[in-house]
Design a protein around this motif. Structure first.
Motif, PDB file in Angstrom:
ATOM      1  N   ALA A  42       0.850  -1.191   0.000  1.00 27.24           N
ATOM      2  CA  ALA A  42       0.000   0.000   0.000  1.00 27.24           C
ATOM      3  C   ALA A  42       0.891   1.249   0.000  1.00 27.24           C
ATOM      4  N   LYS A  68       6.525   8.023   3.507  1.00 25.88           N
ATOM      5  CA  LYS A  68       5.284   7.389   3.946  1.00 25.88           C
ATOM      6  C   LYS A  68       4.091   8.267   3.534  1.00 25.88           C
ATOM      7  N   VAL A 111      -0.581   5.591  12.146  1.00 24.38           N
ATOM      8  CA  VAL A 111      -0.961   4.690  11.058  1.00 24.38           C
ATOM      9  C   VAL A 111      -0.716   5.381   9.714  1.00 24.38           C
ATOM     10  N   LEU A 112       0.294   4.903   9.004  1.00 24.62           N
ATOM     11  CA  LEU A 112       0.607   5.419   7.675  1.00 24.62           C
ATOM     12  C   LEU A 112       0.846   4.230   6.758  1.00 24.62           C
ATOM     13  N   THR A 113       0.773   4.477   5.448  1.00 26.81           N
ATOM     14  CA  THR A 113       1.093   3.387   4.525  1.00 26.81           C
ATOM     15  C   THR A 113       2.241   3.827   3.624  1.00 26.81           C
TER      16      THR A 113
END
Lengths: 310, 108
Positions: free
Chosen positions: A64, A214, A308-310
């Protein structure tokens, strides 16, 4: 009209894990318009009130996150002048020929101090917002505005290292202004920078993270805070995972809801906020008021929003 | 079909249907502060290790689950579904909250 140079965030290329799920999310649920699928299976979307051919590109792969983001600049001369300034700043510039990216003129590309890949381009085919340009009226046909009723791509928040260096690059090289920033109350260290090239409170923002490159979120503009609540109704109905329910940011004063696409990439739809002019002093928030800075209706900090990171 | 999932560290159990991911079931334990992440297999905060039992999975980001991880049963709870009774260990960011017992929570 004085807005020249870098115009707006024109394209965000998002990696998804499953294209069928992603299509249902970005097309059926959010209501973006699918304009093209290329030979590699990448899918292109636009929001109804954008004039350019597309603003979101989805690529299916096993990770992702974001491949790159791109700003549209005013004209070719701007592209040439910015290339010199980017090189003078010390970043390597790569040339991408016209047509390599569909419907797009030539691009230049560099990797920012934060690790993100940024492109600039001056031309992309324009297909309009369905209303035409002579006596367009005000309201498109039924079904053009649909789903979350998104008007356009607005901004992105990206996580990375060296965000002070990024801010220096955007302000000194690309002529952005820093509208707001969030700093650590005790050390004064910069935690988030909000950068504007327009009259929007931000066109791009960077949050300090231990890892480079990110993706925090991509954000879309709605017509009103009421539409944010109606989007929240759809998000609940279709069981789309929510990060932060309807709230208002202290920073930028936008009415917001955060949710995730089926690959875990965070999206935002928002409305309102203020008009930013480049002679406005930079607004500074510190972590002693972190809750109010981030979510000003309940003043609660969410760990997920920071981690929360992708 | 419903299965029983056991948390190896605390011995707690919860029921989980075969079409329900392991994270959804865990959330019903009602523990405060589980940092639920993206719920789409992209962010990695709900990483677990299946100690025993069988699961099926949906696609997960390779940034957080390598091929070796997957072969060893180290997966993301939001993309894993029980195919038998399961015993699992929590290894992602949520570990500190899930493994905190009621006594520890009261003492804190």
């Amino acid at each position: 009209m004085a807005l020249r140079g870098v115009l707006r965030l024109g394209e965000v290329a998002i990696r998804v894990l499953d294209m069928a799920e992603a299509r249902q999310h970005y097309g059926d649920r959010m209501g973006l318009h699918e304009v093209m699928e290329d030979a590699k299976g990448q899918v292109y979307y636009k929001a109804w009130d954008e004039h350019d051919h597309h603003s979101i590109v989805l690529r299916q792969t096993d990770r992702a996150g974001m491949d790159y983001f791109a700003f549209k600049v005013f004209d070719d001369a701007t592209l040439d002048s910015l290339e010199k300034r980017i090189k003078a700043f010390g970043l390597a510039v790569e040339h991408i020929d016209a047509g390599v990216y569909p419907k797009s003129g030539r691009r230049i590309q560099c990797v920012l101090p934060s690790g993100h890949t940024m492109q600039l381009y001056a031309h992309k085919e324009q297909i309009g917002n369905s209303l035409g340009y002579r006596n367009p009226g005000t309201t498109p046909d039924e079904g053009v505005i649909r789903g979350f009723r998104i008007n356009r791509l607005d901004h992105a928040l990206l996580g990375g290292i060296n965000i002070d260096e990024n801010a220096k690059f955007f302000t000194e090289v690309l002529d952005f202004n820093m509208s707001e920033k969030l700093i650590d109350h005790d050390s004064g260290a910069t935690l988030v920078v909000f950068l504007s090239c327009s009259i929007k409170p931000h066109d791009i923002a960077f949050v300090l993270q231990p890892e480079a490159n990110k993706f925090h979120h991509v954000s879309f503009l709605l017509e009103s805070a009421h539409d944010v609540i109606k989007a929240a109704d759809m998000i609940g109905k279709y069981r789309i995972p929510v990060d932060v329910g309807p709230n208002r940011h202290g920073i930028t004063r936008g009415a917001t809801i955060y949710y995730y696409d089926p690959s875990g990439n965070r999206n935002e739809v928002f409305a309102e906020g203020y008009i930013y002019y480049p002679d406005t002093p930079t607004i500074v928030w510190d972590t002693s008021e972190l809750g109010n800075a981030v979510f000003a209706q309940d003043n609660v900090v969410r760990a997920s929003f920071l981690e929360v990171l992708t | 079909m419903r299965y029983t999932v056991t948390l190896a560290e605390t011995g707690e159990t919860y029921p989980c249907g075969e079409t329900e991911n392991l994270l959804e079931g865990m959330l019903r334990l009602g523990k405060k502060g589980i940092p639920v992440g993206c719920r789409g297999g992209g962010c990695g905060v709900c990483k677990i290790e299946v100690v025993s039992g069988n699961i099926t999975t949906k696609v997960m980001s390779r940034d957080h689950v390598s091929e070796e991880d997957q072969a060893a049963g180290r997966v993301l709870a939001c993309r894993a579904f029980p195919a038998s009774d399961i015993t699992l260990r929590v290894i992602g960011l949520m570990k500190k909250n899930v493994c905190r017992t009621k006594t520890q929570a009261l003492a804190a």
